[in-house]
Design an enzyme around this catalytic site. Structure first.
Site, PDB file in Angstrom:
ATOM      1  N   GLY A 188    -149.048 -77.880-222.782  1.00 34.74           N
ATOM      2  CA  GLY A 188    -149.629 -76.581-222.495  1.00 34.74           C
ATOM      3  C   GLY A 188    -148.640 -75.442-222.692  1.00 34.74           C
ATOM      4  NE  ARG A 241    -143.787 -79.272-220.125  1.00 36.70           N
ATOM      5  CZ  ARG A 241    -144.761 -79.159-219.240  1.00 36.70           C
ATOM      6  NH1 ARG A 241    -145.958 -79.663-219.501  1.00 36.70           N
ATOM      7  NH2 ARG A 241    -144.557 -78.540-218.097  1.00 36.70           N
ATOM      8  NE  ARG A 255    -153.603 -63.476-229.678  1.00 36.63           N
ATOM      9  CZ  ARG A 255    -154.698 -63.010-229.106  1.00 36.63           C
ATOM     10  NH1 ARG A 255    -154.972 -63.309-227.841  1.00 36.63           N
ATOM     11  NH2 ARG A 255    -155.552 -62.257-229.770  1.00 36.63           N
ATOM     12  NE  ARG A 289    -153.791 -81.196-221.286  1.00 40.32           N
ATOM     13  CZ  ARG A 289    -152.706 -80.686-220.700  1.00 40.32           C
ATOM     14  NH1 ARG A 289    -151.608 -80.451-221.414  1.00 40.32           N
ATOM     15  NH2 ARG A 289    -152.672 -80.437-219.398  1.00 40.32           N
ATOM     16  CB  SER A 327    -147.817 -81.540-215.378  1.00 42.38           C
ATOM     17  OG  SER A 327    -148.258 -80.195-215.474  1.00 42.38           O
ATOM     18  CG  ASP A 336    -149.285 -80.974-208.036  1.00 40.17           C
ATOM     19  OD1 ASP A 336    -150.431 -81.028-207.565  1.00 40.17           O
ATOM     20  OD2 ASP A 336    -149.031 -80.490-209.146  1.00 40.17           O
ATOM     21  NE  ARG A 358    -145.184 -78.436-211.872  1.00 38.96           N
ATOM     22  CZ  ARG A 358    -146.424 -78.143-211.533  1.00 38.96           C
ATOM     23  NH1 ARG A 358    -147.322 -77.898-212.473  1.00 38.96           N
ATOM     24  NH2 ARG A 358    -146.790 -78.084-210.271  1.00 38.96           N
TER      25      ARG A 358
END
Length: 236
Positions: A21, A25, A44, A88, A91, A205, A219
């Site tokens: 996402g 990352r 963007r 994909r 987390s 989490d 993360r």
């Protein structure tokens, strides 16, 4: 050719794209895992890279947050850049007692509270599922690498903050392992375009074990097992 949201050139993306996402990352993966990585898109701030892993070709690109965002990028990658597989990697929040923080989940199915599939004008409910060949490939590689993975159904939610709702308990009762925000959209786009998709998630989490949670920095760095599994499984 460039699309409204991707300024890569034809041929810049390889057949398989890993899709976290967070665009940072994607940058982290390119800088720490890939050889000869080069930036191919940055519209963007949604960064994308192509390179190789142990001599095998692979691309990585951010998707942004939520089904609307990943549906735009996946549609354009599948439709205009010759991409066949999107993995994909992200987390999720844990729902089930069977998963703990830092566990890796492979999403066989992606239930959702989104209205995304209404565009297909179906006389029923579409069940977004992973491509089985991608799933079994990742599962077999996880066993080879001694990475313990949990396989099952997850929830792709439109809501990050549920305003005090306890509805997650009903999903848990139906065997949902955890919650994230994109996979159902990705699986639906892939199905509509006759392409392949898979979602893999590190539990960051947990709704039950609330005393353990990963920071944003953790993360970024503690997802390495999942990233390695994806690269070992799908670079080619």
């Amino acid at each position: 050719m460039a699309t409204p949201h991707i300024n890569a050139k034809e041929g810049d993306f390889h057949k398989t794209v890993l899709m976290p996402g967070d665009p940072l990352r994607a940058k982290y993966i390119a800088e720490h895992f890939l050889e000869e990585a080069r930036e191919v898109t940055n519209v963007r701030g949604m960064l994308g890279y192509s390179g190789s892993y142990k001599g095998k070709k692979i691309s990585v690109m951010g998707s942004g947050m939520g089904i609307p965002s990943i549906s735009i990028y996946s549609h354009e990658l599948y439709s205009f850049y010759g991409v066949e597989n999107i993995i994909r990697i992200g987390s999720c929040g844990g729902y089930s007692e069977d998963v703990k923080v830092n566990d890796v989940i492979i999403a066989q199915g992606a239930s959702t509270n989104s209205n995304f599939a209404s565009q297909f004008h179906l006389d029923g409910t579409f069940a977004p599922i992973a491509d089985f060949k991608l799933l079994i490939k990742a599962y077999n590689k996880a066993n080879e690498l001694n990475i313990d993975v949990k396989i099952g159904n997850i929830l792709s939610s439109d809501n990050f903050y549920a305003q005090g709702s306890e509805g997650w308990k009903r999903w848990k009762e139906l065997g949902i392992l955890g919650v994230e925000m994109e996979a159902a959209g990705l699986y639906s786009v892939a199905a509509s375009l006759n392409k392949k998709a898979l979602g893999m998630f590190t539990v960051s989490d947990h709704f039950i074990y609330t005393d353990t949670i990963l920071s944003s920095k953790e993360r970024e760095t503690k997802l390495n097992d999942m990233i390695t599994l994806a690269l070992e499984s799908f670079a080619e």
